[in-house]
Design a protein around this motif. Structure first.
Motif, short mmCIF file in Angstrom:
data_model
loop_
_atom_site.label_atom_id
_atom_site.label_comp_id
_atom_site.label_asym_id
_atom_site.label_seq_id
_atom_site.Cartn_x
_atom_site.Cartn_y
_atom_site.Cartn_z
N ALA A 136 0.84 -1.20 0.00
CA ALA A 136 0.00 0.00 0.00
C ALA A 136 0.88 1.25 0.00
O ALA A 136 1.95 1.28 0.62
CB ALA A 136 -0.92 -0.01 1.21
N GLU A 137 0.40 2.28 -0.69
CA GLU A 137 1.15 3.53 -0.80
C GLU A 137 0.24 4.73 -0.52
O GLU A 137 -0.99 4.66 -0.68
CB GLU A 137 1.77 3.68 -2.19
CG GLU A 137 2.84 2.64 -2.49
CD GLU A 137 3.48 2.85 -3.86
OE1 GLU A 137 4.47 2.17 -4.15
OE2 GLU A 137 2.98 3.72 -4.63
N VAL A 138 0.85 5.81 -0.09
CA VAL A 138 0.17 7.09 0.10
C VAL A 138 0.89 8.13 -0.75
O VAL A 138 2.12 8.28 -0.67
CB VAL A 138 0.18 7.52 1.58
CG1 VAL A 138 -0.32 8.95 1.73
CG2 VAL A 138 -0.66 6.57 2.42
N ALA A 139 0.12 8.83 -1.61
CA ALA A 139 0.68 9.90 -2.44
C ALA A 139 0.45 11.23 -1.73
O ALA A 139 -0.68 11.56 -1.34
CB ALA A 139 0.00 9.91 -3.81
N LEU A 140 1.52 11.99 -1.53
CA LEU A 140 1.45 13.26 -0.81
C LEU A 140 1.84 14.41 -1.72
O LEU A 140 2.84 14.36 -2.44
CB LEU A 140 2.38 13.23 0.40
CG LEU A 140 2.48 14.54 1.20
CD1 LEU A 140 1.16 14.84 1.90
CD2 LEU A 140 3.63 14.45 2.21
N GLN A 141 1.02 15.47 -1.69
CA GLN A 141 1.29 16.69 -2.42
C GLN A 141 1.46 17.80 -1.39
O GLN A 141 0.60 17.98 -0.52
CB GLN A 141 0.13 17.00 -3.36
CG GLN A 141 0.39 18.06 -4.40
CD GLN A 141 -0.80 18.21 -5.34
OE1 GLN A 141 -1.97 18.16 -4.91
NE2 GLN A 141 -0.54 18.37 -6.62
N ALA A 142 2.57 18.52 -1.45
CA ALA A 142 2.84 19.57 -0.46
C ALA A 142 3.30 20.83 -1.17
O ALA A 142 4.14 20.77 -2.09
CB ALA A 142 3.90 19.11 0.53
N GLY A 143 2.76 21.97 -0.76
CA GLY A 143 3.15 23.24 -1.36
C GLY A 143 3.15 24.35 -0.33
O GLY A 143 2.51 24.25 0.72
N GLN A 144 3.88 25.42 -0.65
CA GLN A 144 3.92 26.58 0.23
C GLN A 144 3.65 27.83 -0.58
O GLN A 144 4.11 27.96 -1.72
CB GLN A 144 5.28 26.69 0.92
CG GLN A 144 5.34 27.79 1.98
CD GLN A 144 6.57 27.67 2.86
OE1 GLN A 144 7.58 27.11 2.43
NE2 GLN A 144 6.48 28.18 4.08
N TRP A 145 2.90 28.78 0.04
CA TRP A 145 2.51 30.01 -0.65
C TRP A 145 3.03 31.22 0.12
O TRP A 145 3.48 31.10 1.27
CB TRP A 145 0.99 30.05 -0.79
CG TRP A 145 0.54 29.13 -1.90
CD1 TRP A 145 0.23 29.49 -3.18
CD2 TRP A 145 0.42 27.71 -1.86
NE1 TRP A 145 -0.08 28.39 -3.93
CE2 TRP A 145 0.03 27.27 -3.15
CE3 TRP A 145 0.61 26.73 -0.88
CZ2 TRP A 145 -0.19 25.94 -3.48
CZ3 TRP A 145 0.41 25.40 -1.20
CH2 TRP A 145 0.01 25.01 -2.49
#
Length: 221
Positions: A136-145
């Motif tokens: 099993a995998e978890v896809a993570l999207q992270a950004g900073q503004w």
């Protein structure tokens, strides 16, 4: 005519002495019964005390009540090594943990599409898994503004695209509320998406229902 012979007593005749003797006999019998009853009551009381406090001791209480014991399972730990970050990793990318519960960081790459569409200062896409084939995998999207308002706009847009929430709440650091999180259905059956904001940083993780929620709860940012 009654028999007048000296010393003769007719049948049924009782002297005063006979009555006194009968009364004493009755009194003695009553005393014996009372003594017997008292002895029996004393024996019953002794047996009750012995049963309650000596053996088996139903009435005894421990000096201190035994504390309730709660057994908590240890959190799962990874069995694989996380992938290295690039040497020029930014502060945001460096804050992404190498492991979360049993999952380790498998890869990390710049998310140029999110940067361009939302004018993010930086954005990254990461994958976490247990390192096994087909695991099993978890896809993570992270950004900073640049500021909290811009981050909130992106957060709201991601939530609108994600669908109706199934759970939500505040993201807190200590006693301070720094953002919110929302759980929505994933793109595939049996998956969920967790979207949350922490100040100027917005993160979104997708994976198997319970796994991705546990991932969010254990994620340090």
């Amino acid at each position: 005519m009654a028999d007048q012979r000296p010393g003769y007593m007719s049948p049924g005749f009782r002297t005063p002495g006979d009555k006194v003797h009968q009364n004493k006999s009755r009194a003695a019998a009553v005393r014996r019964r009372r003594v017997g009853l008292a002895v029996a009551l004393v024996v019953i009381a002794v047996v009750a005390v012995v049963t309650a406090f000596v053996w088996p001791g139903f009435a005894r209480q421990p000096a201190d009540p035994l504390p309730d014991v709660t057994v908590t399972a240890a959190p799962p730990t990874p069995t694989a090594e996380p992938a290295d970050l690039p040497e020029d990793a930014t502060e945001l990318l460096s804050s992404m943990p190498g492991s979360v519960l049993q999952l380790v960081r498998l890869d990390a790459a710049a998310d140029t599409e999110l940067e361009e569409e939302t004018e993010a200062v930086e954005a990254w896409g990461l994958t976490y898994g247990d390192g096994s084939d087909g695991g099993a995998e978890v896809a993570l999207q992270a950004g900073q503004w640049a500021d909290a308002d811009a981050a909130e706009e992106v957060h709201a847009a991601l939530l609108q695209a994600a669908g109706d929430p199934v759970a939500e709440g505040d993201v807190t650091v200590g006693d301070e509320t720094v953002g919110t999180y929302v759980v929505t259905p994933g793109t595939q059956s049996g998956t969920s998406v967790v979207t949350w904001r922490n100040g100027t940083v917005v993160l979104q993780a997708e994976g198997p229902d319970q796994l991705v929620q546990d991932f969010y709860q254990a994620f340090p940012l």
